[in-house]
Design an enzyme around this catalytic site. Structure first.
Site, PDB file in Angstrom:
ATOM      1  N   TYR A 247       0.870  -1.285   0.089  1.00 27.97           N
ATOM      2  CA  TYR A 247       0.169   0.071   0.076  1.00 27.97           C
ATOM      3  C   TYR A 247       0.885   1.288  -0.099  1.00 27.97           C
ATOM      4  O   TYR A 247       0.345   2.129   0.432  1.00 27.97           O
ATOM      5  CB  TYR A 247      -0.990  -0.023   1.414  1.00 27.97           C
ATOM      6  CG  TYR A 247      -2.054  -0.810   1.273  1.00 27.97           C
ATOM      7  CD1 TYR A 247      -2.042  -2.181   0.968  1.00 27.97           C
ATOM      8  CD2 TYR A 247      -3.563  -0.234   1.371  1.00 27.97           C
ATOM      9  CE1 TYR A 247      -3.401  -2.991   0.708  1.00 27.97           C
ATOM     10  CE2 TYR A 247      -4.544  -0.971   1.382  1.00 27.97           C
ATOM     11  CZ  TYR A 247      -4.360  -2.373   1.044  1.00 27.97           C
ATOM     12  OH  TYR A 247      -5.508  -3.147   1.039  1.00 27.97           O
TER      13      TYR A 247
ATOM     14  N   LYS B 176       5.143 -13.998   1.605  1.00 33.10           N
ATOM     15  CA  LYS B 176       5.410 -14.915   0.363  1.00 33.10           C
ATOM     16  C   LYS B 176       6.654 -14.730   0.169  1.00 33.10           C
ATOM     17  O   LYS B 176       7.222 -14.252  -1.076  1.00 33.10           O
ATOM     18  CB  LYS B 176       4.098 -14.461  -0.412  1.00 33.10           C
ATOM     19  CG  LYS B 176       4.290 -15.385  -1.719  1.00 33.10           C
ATOM     20  CD  LYS B 176       3.603 -16.806  -1.350  1.00 33.10           C
ATOM     21  CE  LYS B 176       3.623 -17.835  -2.525  1.00 33.10           C
ATOM     22  NZ  LYS B 176       3.158 -19.060  -2.237  1.00 33.10           N
TER      23      LYS B 176
ATOM     24  N   ASP C 278      -0.245 -18.477   1.649  1.00 35.80           N
ATOM     25  CA  ASP C 278      -1.088 -19.427   1.088  1.00 35.80           C
ATOM     26  C   ASP C 278      -1.474 -20.720   1.996  1.00 35.80           C
ATOM     27  O   ASP C 278      -2.450 -20.765   2.270  1.00 35.80           O
ATOM     28  CB  ASP C 278      -0.531 -19.620  -0.278  1.00 35.80           C
ATOM     29  CG  ASP C 278       0.892 -20.160  -0.259  1.00 35.80           C
ATOM     30  OD1 ASP C 278       1.537 -19.774   0.647  1.00 35.80           O
ATOM     31  OD2 ASP C 278       1.477 -21.128  -1.026  1.00 35.80           O
TER      32      ASP C 278
ATOM     33  N   ASP D 125      -4.893  -7.489   5.394  1.00 36.21           N
ATOM     34  CA  ASP D 125      -6.230  -7.025   4.958  1.00 36.21           C
ATOM     35  C   ASP D 125      -7.014  -8.475   4.527  1.00 36.21           C
ATOM     36  O   ASP D 125      -8.115  -8.668   5.209  1.00 36.21           O
ATOM     37  CB  ASP D 125      -6.207  -6.143   3.821  1.00 36.21           C
ATOM     38  CG  ASP D 125      -7.525  -5.665   3.519  1.00 36.21           C
ATOM     39  OD1 ASP D 125      -8.369  -5.561   4.528  1.00 36.21           O
ATOM     40  OD2 ASP D 125      -7.977  -5.511   2.459  1.00 36.21           O
TER      41      ASP D 125
ATOM     42  N   ASP E 190     -10.076 -10.287   6.678  1.00 38.72           N
ATOM     43  CA  ASP E 190     -11.267 -10.635   6.194  1.00 38.72           C
ATOM     44  C   ASP E 190     -11.812 -12.138   6.428  1.00 38.72           C
ATOM     45  O   ASP E 190     -12.941 -12.323   6.380  1.00 38.72           O
ATOM     46  CB  ASP E 190     -11.460 -10.135   4.433  1.00 38.72           C
ATOM     47  CG  ASP E 190     -11.896  -8.680   4.539  1.00 38.72           C
ATOM     48  OD1 ASP E 190     -11.510  -8.135   5.486  1.00 38.72           O
ATOM     49  OD2 ASP E 190     -12.584  -8.324   3.526  1.00 38.72           O
TER      50      ASP E 190
HETATM   51  N1  GGG Z   1     -14.024   0.781   7.181  1.00 39.72           N
HETATM   52  C1  GGG Z   1     -13.413  -0.011   6.279  1.00 39.72           C
HETATM   53  C2  GGG Z   1     -13.410   0.687   4.768  1.00 39.72           C
HETATM   54  O1  GGG Z   1     -14.548   1.447   4.602  1.00 39.72           O
HETATM   55  N2  GGG Z   1     -12.629  -0.136   4.213  1.00 39.72           N
HETATM   56  C3  GGG Z   1     -12.765   0.341   2.618  1.00 39.72           C
HETATM   57  C4  GGG Z   1     -11.588  -0.377   2.031  1.00 39.72           C
HETATM   58  O2  GGG Z   1     -11.882  -0.901   1.062  1.00 39.72           O
HETATM   59  N3  GGG Z   1     -10.633  -0.714   2.367  1.00 39.72           N
HETATM   60  C5  GGG Z   1      -9.574  -1.585   1.934  1.00 39.72           C
HETATM   61  C6  GGG Z   1      -8.351  -1.565   2.857  1.00 39.72           C
HETATM   62  O3  GGG Z   1      -8.478  -0.553   3.699  1.00 39.72           O
HETATM   63  O4  GGG Z   1      -7.276  -2.022   2.473  1.00 39.72           O
END
Ligand code: GGG
Length: 357
Positions: free
Chosen positions: A140, A193, A226, A250, A254
């Site tokens: 990022y 990785k 992985d 991230d 999830d």
């Molecule tokens: N509250 C979390 C949000 O709005 N996330 C938006 C999003 O796409 N986040 C991706 C990230 O932060 O990597």
């Protein structure tokens, strides 16, 4: 004497506007119960995609100056059809995380009482770990560009570089170890990785080994992402603190929250551990345009994020009180449709308030 905490409130887009008010109701209830010991002073900021469509900016140019002196930022969600997702994310959430060097993103994965995991045999004991996501660099970093369009149709080139600095690796890995030291299990699993990413992630591995040597009380492991994705599903009971890069953290968090029943319960804290800047607390879920405005968004993630904020502000008892109220609410079956229930956002918020004893 009253201790007043100044909170910047940015509901953002979509269901951010529905769940953030539920978190604020919890803060208000705690203040009311405190007999004047604590108070929360909110300032609302209307930033998000609507603001972008009106002004061409996701937030004001001097937004970081506006936010700098708050004790914490309470954030909802970002993203809405009509504004490209990379514009909205970079213009708001990432601009704040990077601008305030909130380098530690902490995302608990925990099965709450009464909630069914999609995993057979999952229990509140076996689904209980924390993902620590490096939050300002890695994939990022935003380094790269799109070039060579002039070569003609179909010939464009895009480069997206991941940034791994030794300092950046060290401070997030150290954060993960310190967190593990505060937990009974005392285990850190590093995720990379590095077999394929032979520069940045090999640096990460080397830093991990160096820091691990300082924490002899902590059990350590290094896994490839992985294999770790499979292990989340197959052996969740073996996890404690999982530390990974921005993108991997991230994705894995999830996955973890889906295993814990729903993205609607996943809370997060974007922390500046050095406390130079305000930290930001937000539900992991996004703006969810598909259910926005229907009154069925799950407010648990936003309320749990409030608990993380309270902890960060030194209000550990109040944070624990909120977590007990969340547990009691899910255990009672008052849950939104994402968890198989029929309750509305407000009804779940009401239940949490009733359980806030
Ligand atoms: N509250 C979390 C949000 O709005 N996330 C938006 C999003 O796409 N986040 C991706 C990230 O932060 O990597």
């Amino acid at each position: 004497m009253t201790q007043t905490f100044r909170i910047a409130v940015i509901p953002g887009d979509g269901i951010g506007n529905e769940v953030v008010p539920e978190g604020l109701r919890v803060l208000d209830a705690l203040a009311a119960q405190s007999s004047g010991h604590i108070a929360f002073d909110y300032q609302h900021f209307p930033w998000g995609c609507d603001h972008y469509l009106k002004t061409g900016r996701m937030m004001d140019d001097d937004a970081l100056d506006d936010l700098r002196d708050f004790d914490a930022i309470y954030f909802g969600a970002v993203g809405w059809p009509g504004v490209p997702d990379h514009i909205s994310l970079w213009g708001l959430r990432l601009a704040i995380c990077q601008g305030f060097d909130q380098y530690a993103c902490v995302r608990p994965v925990k099965l709450l009482p009464g909630i069914e995991s999609p995993l057979r045999n999952a229990t509140v004991e076996t689904i209980d770990w924390i993902v620590v996501r490096e939050n300002v660099e890695g994939e990022y970093a935003g380094i790269g560009g799109r070039n060579l369009v002039g070569r003609g149709p179909g010939k464009e080139v895009a480069i997206q570089a991941a940034l791994f600095t030794e300092e950046g690796c060290e401070r997030i890995i150290r954060y993960a170890f310190e967190l593990a030291m505060s937990r009974p299990r005392k285990k850190v699993t590093s995720v990379t990785k590095s077999n394929a990413q032979q520069y940045g992630m090999v640096l990460w591995d080397e830093v991990f080994d160096r820091i691990a040597a300082e924490y002899s009380q902590v059990e350590t492991e290094a896994w490839l992402v992985d294999a770790m994705a499979a292990r989340f599903v197959l052996r969740p009971e073996t996890l404690d603190v999982v530390v990974g890069s921005n993108l991997f953290g991230d994705i894995l968090s999830d996955l973890g929250s889906a295993l814990a029943g729903s993205l609607g319960i996943a809370a997060s804290a974007n922390i500046d551990p050095l406390r130079r800047y305000p930290s930001m607390f937000e539900p992991v879920h996004g703006s969810a345009p598909d259910i926005a405005g229907k009154g069925i968004a799950n407010p648990i993630a936003a309320i749990w994020s409030v608990a993380m904020m309270l902890d960060h502000l030194g209000l550990g008892n109040e944070a624990a009180q909120v977590m007990r109220a969340i547990d009691a609410t899910t255990a009672s079956g008052t849950v939104t449709p994402d968890l198989g229930g029929k309750a509305t956002t407000t009804e779940v918020g009401d239940a949490v308030l009733q359980n806030l004893i």
